[in-house]
Design an enzyme around this catalytic site. Structure first.
Site, PDB file in Angstrom:
ATOM      1  N   GLU A   1       0.967  -0.802   0.025  1.00 34.63           N
ATOM      2  CA  GLU A   1      -0.046   0.026   0.088  1.00 34.63           C
ATOM      3  C   GLU A   1       0.772   1.285  -0.101  1.00 34.63           C
ATOM      4  O   GLU A   1       1.804   1.576   0.298  1.00 34.63           O
ATOM      5  CB  GLU A   1      -0.649  -0.307   1.411  1.00 34.63           C
ATOM      6  CG  GLU A   1      -1.939  -1.059   1.362  1.00 34.63           C
ATOM      7  CD  GLU A   1      -2.441  -1.659   3.157  1.00 34.63           C
ATOM      8  OE1 GLU A   1      -3.583  -1.639   2.517  1.00 34.63           O
ATOM      9  OE2 GLU A   1      -1.503  -1.513   3.870  1.00 34.63           O
TER      10      GLU A   1
ATOM     11  N   ASP B   1      -7.765  -5.351   9.190  1.00 34.40           N
ATOM     12  CA  ASP B   1      -6.807  -3.893   8.380  1.00 34.40           C
ATOM     13  C   ASP B   1      -7.168  -3.084   7.266  1.00 34.40           C
ATOM     14  O   ASP B   1      -6.301  -3.434   6.578  1.00 34.40           O
ATOM     15  CB  ASP B   1      -6.167  -3.112   9.139  1.00 34.40           C
ATOM     16  CG  ASP B   1      -4.518  -3.972   8.820  1.00 34.40           C
ATOM     17  OD1 ASP B   1      -4.968  -5.226   8.352  1.00 34.40           O
ATOM     18  OD2 ASP B   1      -3.537  -4.174   9.181  1.00 34.40           O
TER      19      ASP B   1
HETATM   20  P1  NAD Z   1       2.037 -10.486  13.444  1.00 35.39           P
HETATM   21  O1  NAD Z   1       2.314 -11.851  12.210  1.00 35.39           O
HETATM   22  O2  NAD Z   1       3.986 -10.006  13.546  1.00 35.39           O
HETATM   23  O3  NAD Z   1       1.350 -11.044  14.341  1.00 35.39           O
HETATM   24  C1  NAD Z   1      -0.298 -11.795  14.496  1.00 35.39           C
HETATM   25  C2  NAD Z   1      -0.271 -12.823  16.115  1.00 35.39           C
HETATM   26  O4  NAD Z   1      -1.126 -13.278  16.044  1.00 35.39           O
HETATM   27  C3  NAD Z   1       0.761 -13.857  15.361  1.00 35.39           C
HETATM   28  O5  NAD Z   1       1.212 -14.270  16.822  1.00 35.39           O
HETATM   29  C4  NAD Z   1      -0.618 -14.713  15.331  1.00 35.39           C
HETATM   30  O6  NAD Z   1      -0.043 -16.363  16.394  1.00 35.39           O
HETATM   31  C5  NAD Z   1      -1.352 -14.592  16.060  1.00 35.39           C
HETATM   32  N1  NAD Z   1      -2.644 -14.995  16.110  1.00 35.39           N
HETATM   33  C6  NAD Z   1      -3.091 -15.119  14.372  1.00 35.39           C
HETATM   34  N2  NAD Z   1      -4.387 -15.703  14.492  1.00 35.39           N
HETATM   35  C7  NAD Z   1      -4.798 -15.513  16.190  1.00 35.39           C
HETATM   36  C8  NAD Z   1      -5.939 -15.502  16.734  1.00 35.39           C
HETATM   37  N3  NAD Z   1      -6.570 -16.125  16.159  1.00 35.39           N
HETATM   38  N4  NAD Z   1      -5.949 -15.654  17.992  1.00 35.39           N
HETATM   39  C9  NAD Z   1      -4.809 -15.756  18.477  1.00 35.39           C
HETATM   40  N5  NAD Z   1      -3.941 -14.692  18.164  1.00 35.39           N
HETATM   41  C10 NAD Z   1      -3.483 -15.137  17.092  1.00 35.39           C
HETATM   42  O7  NAD Z   1       1.762  -9.060  13.261  1.00 35.39           O
HETATM   43  P2  NAD Z   1       1.518  -7.598  13.698  1.00 35.39           P
HETATM   44  O8  NAD Z   1       2.630  -6.688  13.037  1.00 35.39           O
HETATM   45  O9  NAD Z   1       2.004  -7.761  15.041  1.00 35.39           O
HETATM   46  O10 NAD Z   1       0.143  -7.560  12.870  1.00 35.39           O
HETATM   47  C11 NAD Z   1      -0.698  -7.857  12.954  1.00 35.39           C
HETATM   48  C12 NAD Z   1      -1.863  -7.262  13.221  1.00 35.39           C
HETATM   49  O11 NAD Z   1      -2.077  -5.796  13.148  1.00 35.39           O
HETATM   50  C13 NAD Z   1      -1.633  -7.448  11.160  1.00 35.39           C
HETATM   51  O12 NAD Z   1      -3.096  -7.814  10.505  1.00 35.39           O
HETATM   52  C14 NAD Z   1      -1.353  -5.892  10.805  1.00 35.39           C
HETATM   53  O13 NAD Z   1      -2.267  -6.278   8.981  1.00 35.39           O
HETATM   54  C15 NAD Z   1      -2.376  -4.941  11.944  1.00 35.39           C
HETATM   55  N6  NAD Z   1      -1.892  -4.002  11.778  1.00 35.39           N
HETATM   56  C16 NAD Z   1      -2.275  -2.524  11.806  1.00 35.39           C
HETATM   57  C17 NAD Z   1      -1.818  -1.258  12.251  1.00 35.39           C
HETATM   58  C18 NAD Z   1      -3.458  -0.035  12.011  1.00 35.39           C
HETATM   59  O14 NAD Z   1      -2.698   0.709  11.861  1.00 35.39           O
HETATM   60  N7  NAD Z   1      -4.226  -0.573  12.139  1.00 35.39           N
HETATM   61  C19 NAD Z   1      -0.571  -1.322  12.213  1.00 35.39           C
HETATM   62  C20 NAD Z   1      -0.435  -2.345  12.223  1.00 35.39           C
HETATM   63  C21 NAD Z   1      -0.364  -3.537  11.529  1.00 35.39           C
END
Ligand code: NAD
Length: 347
Positions: free
Chosen positions: A56, A227
């Protein structure tokens, strides 16, 4: 020359001031920009979707500066040793169009997302909130914990991840803080006693991280992980029981939890709550949701904050990203080493 703030610069800068102090300063910049929302050029981010994720571009301008972030979201990346989210950003001077700052934005995304979450909760959560559940203990999670500690004084966490190693990593990373962490055996157990629930999981599907029966009266939900189109965390029934607050509705309707709802589903814009134009929480039993997707102004604020924070420090280097011929029209002359004066600052 353009100032370049790399990963090691951000790490050293944050270490030098302390991460909670850094988050407080960053939150001030983010809030300042939310409060002047109408000055910004706004557009939903430009997304290029693939089977494995999304890339993006997130542009905005306040008329004086222009900023954009390049960011990806690839939930399966950790399986091959890569991060789900990685990013870089640029801040430019609108009057000349010249870039003035290039920065890593992977760490800064974690920091600005957490600062924005905590800022939203400062306005929306019950004032007597003391405990938070975090579901999903990946790359973003410690930043979320520290921002809520710094901005709201939340020192008691119930956490859960489907991967026990993620919980161990989270606990270890925050071992030196005054945050009390209880690792739950399920998401249900984690949210049972929480005043605030943060969902920050990554899966490219309509997941049910929180179902309706898990959410009690008065809770504030900080929904961070949903997101992208087809990527949500909350059961739709929760949204119907709650008041939903968003960054930029045009983008959130495409990417946020509310993509599950009709196009006219009522939402309130966060900036309006901050300026007092709209009401946030009006009762202790109301359920509030910050449907976070991450908006360009937050990255703009982060770039602005970095630009100011590194002035007078060693936490940046000069990048020869722009050409500087003595005669601006003699661009070709830069190839002619023998032409006296043609190389400008490279001569
Ligand atoms: P990441 O892959 O490092 O961590 C995600 C974690 O979620 C992992 O530890 C995984 O085991 C866990 N997980 C997955 N499914 C699960 C479930 N059903 N129950 C419990 N835990 C579960 O990802 P990240 O960098 O920490 O990002 C997390 C999310 O936040 C992503 O979807 C990313 O796109 C989003 N994000 C949003 C914003 C925003 O501004 N809203 C900014 C950054 C990231």
């Amino acid at each position: 020359m353009v100032q370049y703030v790399g990963v090691s610069n951000v790490i050293e800068l944050v270490r030098s001031v302390g991460i909670e102090t850094f988050l407080l300063g960053l939150a001030d910049y983010i809030e300042e920009d939310f409060r002047r929302w109408e000055q910004f050029e706004k557009t939903p981010r430009v997304a290029s979707h693939s089977k494995t994720g999304v890339i993006e571009l997130m542009p905005t301008s306040d008329g004086q500066h222009y900023g954009f972030k390049y960011v990806n979201g690839h939930p399966k990346n950790p399986n091959v040793g890569l991060q789900t989210v990685t990013a870089f950003g640029v801040l430019s001077d609108v009057s000349t169009g010249y870039p003035c700052l290039v920065s890593e934005m992977t760490l800064m995304t974690g920091l600005r997302t957490a600062a924005t979450s905590a800022l939203a909760a400062k306005y929306l959560a019950r004032k007597d909130s003391r405990t938070m559940a975090i579901i999903g203990l990946g790359a973003q999670s410690e930043f979320q914990a520290l921002a809520f500690s710094a901005l709201l004084g939340i020192k008691s966490l119930y956490v859960y991840d489907i991967d026990p190693d993620a919980a161990a990593k989270f606990r270890d990373n925050l071992a030196d803080t005054d945050i009390d962490i209880a690792v739950a055996k399920s998401a249900e157990e984690a949210v049972a006693l929480a005043d605030i629930i943060t969902t920050v999981t990554a899966d490219k599907k309509n997941a049910t991280i929180l179902s309706d029966n898990m959410v009690g009266a008065g809770v504030h939900i900080n929904a961070v992980g949903g997101d992208c189109p087809g990527k949500t965390e909350l059961q739709g029934d929760i949204l119907r029981r709650a008041d939903v607050f968003v960054e930029f509705p045009e983008q959130t309707r495409i990417e946020g939890e509310i993509q599950q709802m009709a196009a006219d589903f009522p939402v309130t814009e966060l900036w309006q709550v901050m300026t007092g134009e709209a009401i946030g929480r009006h009762s202790d039993t109301q359920i509030t949701i910050f449907d976070s997707v991450g908006f360009a102004t937050e990255d703009f604020s982060a770039l602005r904050y970095l630009r100011d924070a590194v002035q007078g420090t060693d936490f940046f280097t000069e990048l020869d990203l722009t050409t500087q011929p003595v005669d601006p029209r003699n661009l070709y002359g830069l190839f002619r080493r023998s032409a006296p004066g043609a190389l400008g600052s490279y001569a």
